[in-house]
Design an enzyme around this catalytic site. Structure first.
Site, PDB file in Angstrom:
ATOM      1  N   ASP A 195      -4.744  -0.530  -1.743  1.00  0.00           N
ATOM      2  CA  ASP A 195      -6.115  -0.414  -1.241  1.00  0.00           C
ATOM      3  C   ASP A 195      -6.980   0.135  -2.360  1.00  0.00           C
ATOM      4  O   ASP A 195      -6.637   1.161  -2.965  1.00  0.00           O
ATOM      5  CB  ASP A 195      -6.161   0.536  -0.032  1.00  0.00           C
ATOM      6  CG  ASP A 195      -6.083  -0.195   1.291  1.00  0.00           C
ATOM      7  OD1 ASP A 195      -5.973  -1.431   1.296  1.00  0.00           O
ATOM      8  OD2 ASP A 195      -6.115   0.484   2.330  1.00  0.00           O
ATOM      9  N   HIS A 220     -10.796   0.606  -2.444  1.00  0.00           N
ATOM     10  CA  HIS A 220     -12.077   0.445  -1.758  1.00  0.00           C
ATOM     11  C   HIS A 220     -13.264   0.970  -2.560  1.00  0.00           C
ATOM     12  O   HIS A 220     -13.157   1.992  -3.258  1.00  0.00           O
ATOM     13  CB  HIS A 220     -12.053   1.191  -0.422  1.00  0.00           C
ATOM     14  CG  HIS A 220     -11.141   0.584   0.602  1.00  0.00           C
ATOM     15  ND1 HIS A 220     -11.154  -0.750   0.910  1.00  0.00           N
ATOM     16  CD2 HIS A 220     -10.196   1.146   1.405  1.00  0.00           C
ATOM     17  CE1 HIS A 220     -10.263  -0.998   1.849  1.00  0.00           C
ATOM     18  NE2 HIS A 220      -9.657   0.127   2.157  1.00  0.00           N
ATOM     19  N   ASP A 231       0.794  -1.238   0.000  1.00  0.00           N
ATOM     20  CA  ASP A 231       0.000   0.000   0.000  1.00  0.00           C
ATOM     21  C   ASP A 231       0.828   1.292   0.000  1.00  0.00           C
ATOM     22  O   ASP A 231       0.617   2.180   0.836  1.00  0.00           O
ATOM     23  CB  ASP A 231      -0.948   0.007   1.196  1.00  0.00           C
ATOM     24  CG  ASP A 231      -1.906  -1.169   1.209  1.00  0.00           C
ATOM     25  OD1 ASP A 231      -1.975  -1.901   0.205  1.00  0.00           O
ATOM     26  OD2 ASP A 231      -2.583  -1.368   2.232  1.00  0.00           O
ATOM     27  N   HIS A 241     -17.535   1.643   1.309  1.00  0.00           N
ATOM     28  CA  HIS A 241     -16.992   0.445   1.945  1.00  0.00           C
ATOM     29  C   HIS A 241     -17.439   0.361   3.403  1.00  0.00           C
ATOM     30  O   HIS A 241     -17.451   1.377   4.119  1.00  0.00           O
ATOM     31  CB  HIS A 241     -15.463   0.457   1.872  1.00  0.00           C
ATOM     32  CG  HIS A 241     -14.863  -0.894   2.044  1.00  0.00           C
ATOM     33  ND1 HIS A 241     -14.647  -1.465   3.272  1.00  0.00           N
ATOM     34  CD2 HIS A 241     -14.452  -1.814   1.130  1.00  0.00           C
ATOM     35  CE1 HIS A 241     -14.123  -2.664   3.116  1.00  0.00           C
ATOM     36  NE2 HIS A 241     -13.986  -2.905   1.830  1.00  0.00           N
ATOM     37  N   LYS A 271      -6.680  -4.696  -3.377  1.00  0.00           N
ATOM     38  CA  LYS A 271      -7.354  -5.408  -2.292  1.00  0.00           C
ATOM     39  C   LYS A 271      -8.388  -4.497  -1.631  1.00  0.00           C
ATOM     40  O   LYS A 271      -8.335  -3.282  -1.752  1.00  0.00           O
ATOM     41  CB  LYS A 271      -6.343  -5.913  -1.264  1.00  0.00           C
ATOM     42  CG  LYS A 271      -5.504  -4.857  -0.586  1.00  0.00           C
ATOM     43  CD  LYS A 271      -4.418  -5.498   0.276  1.00  0.00           C
ATOM     44  CE  LYS A 271      -3.581  -4.474   1.004  1.00  0.00           C
ATOM     45  NZ  LYS A 271      -4.295  -3.742   2.038  1.00  0.00           N
ATOM     46  N   HIS A 289     -10.821   6.192   2.734  1.00  0.00           N
ATOM     47  CA  HIS A 289      -9.461   6.240   2.195  1.00  0.00           C
ATOM     48  C   HIS A 289      -9.311   5.183   1.112  1.00  0.00           C
ATOM     49  O   HIS A 289     -10.093   4.229   1.041  1.00  0.00           O
ATOM     50  CB  HIS A 289      -8.421   5.984   3.293  1.00  0.00           C
ATOM     51  CG  HIS A 289      -8.426   4.571   3.789  1.00  0.00           C
ATOM     52  ND1 HIS A 289      -9.377   4.085   4.676  1.00  0.00           N
ATOM     53  CD2 HIS A 289      -7.600   3.508   3.508  1.00  0.00           C
ATOM     54  CE1 HIS A 289      -9.144   2.809   4.921  1.00  0.00           C
ATOM     55  NE2 HIS A 289      -8.073   2.428   4.228  1.00  0.00           N
ATOM     56  N   CYS A 300      -1.890  -3.660   7.835  1.00  0.00           N
ATOM     57  CA  CYS A 300      -1.748  -4.355   6.555  1.00  0.00           C
ATOM     58  C   CYS A 300      -0.393  -5.034   6.402  1.00  0.00           C
ATOM     59  O   CYS A 300      -0.314  -6.150   5.873  1.00  0.00           O
ATOM     60  CB  CYS A 300      -1.993  -3.374   5.408  1.00  0.00           C
ATOM     61  SG  CYS A 300      -3.694  -2.747   5.386  1.00  0.00           S
TER      62      CYS A 300
END
Length: 214
Positions: free
Chosen positions: A57, A59, A16, A63, A117, A92, A162
């Site tokens: 990330d 999203h 990330d 989310h 992801k 975020h 993470c």
């Protein structure tokens, strides 16, 4: 003296490296020191390591891990979702936004895969290997084995979330796993980080620093 690197069996996994965590954005989920790890990671990438994977990330805008989706709740509060306890976060890493992009300063010459992801609206995803229901895989372990990777060096954002969850799952998947401590940002109290480090060390995680890979 660090571990001798092998071009086919070793890989750097960068978790990330995104503006969403940095002042560059400005940070949507600010992580102290997040931007400072980018040049450290680039130093590793300029060395003998031959291949890298980057996670992102990515999203859904609504989310369920976002506090904004739970009226009356605030970021960092805990809620129960169908798969178990979940920390709530500020919005975020929303897909296709500037914050979700890979940091423009990251050297991607050796990046051979970008894994997105957290794209399912109803399940958060800290680890690069499994989503937070601990059952839904991402396919990363299978891909790594298919291209001959046996040892992982993990860096990125953020510990003990993470990055540490990714390290734990890498070990569980059978990879020799090293965490590059000075190439990681962290969030939260020292005690939380220390507890995670001790748990991972007991599971077989090894620790190194960027200079040892160069």
């Amino acid at each position: 003296m660090g571990p001798a690197l092998h071009p086919e069996r070793d890989l750097l996994l960068v978790v990330d490296p995104q503006p969403t965590f940095m002042a560059l954005c400005p940070a949507e989920l600010p992580v102290p020191g997040a931007e400072a790890v980018i040049p450290v990671i680039n130093r590793i990438l300029a060395g003998p390591i031959a291949r890298a994977v980057v996670t992102q990330d990515w999203h859904h805008p609504q989310h369920l891990s976002f506090a904004s989706q739970h009226p009356g709740r605030a970021p960092l509060e805990q809620v129960e979702l169908p798969y178990g306890p979940q920390t709530l976060w500020p919005d975020h890493g929303v897909r296709a936004t500037p914050g979700a992009a890979i940091h423009p300063a990251l050297d991607q010459a050796k990046v051979v895969l970008v894994l997105r992801k957290g794209f399912r609206r109803t399940i958060d995803s800290y680890s690069a290997f499994r989503e937070n229901d601990r059952a839904t895989g991402t396919g990363l372990a299978e891909w790594l084995r298919a291209v001959g990777v046996r040892r992982l060096f993990i860096a990125g954002i953020t510990r003990p979330y993470c990055v540490d969850w990714t390290a734990e799952d890498a070990l569980a998947a059978g990879f020799e796993t090293w965490l590059v401590e000075d190439a990681c940002a962290r969030l939260g109290p020292d005690a939380l980080l220390a507890a995670s480090r001790a748990r991972l060390a007991a599971a077989g995680l090894r620790f190194t620093r960027a200079d040892d890979l160069i």
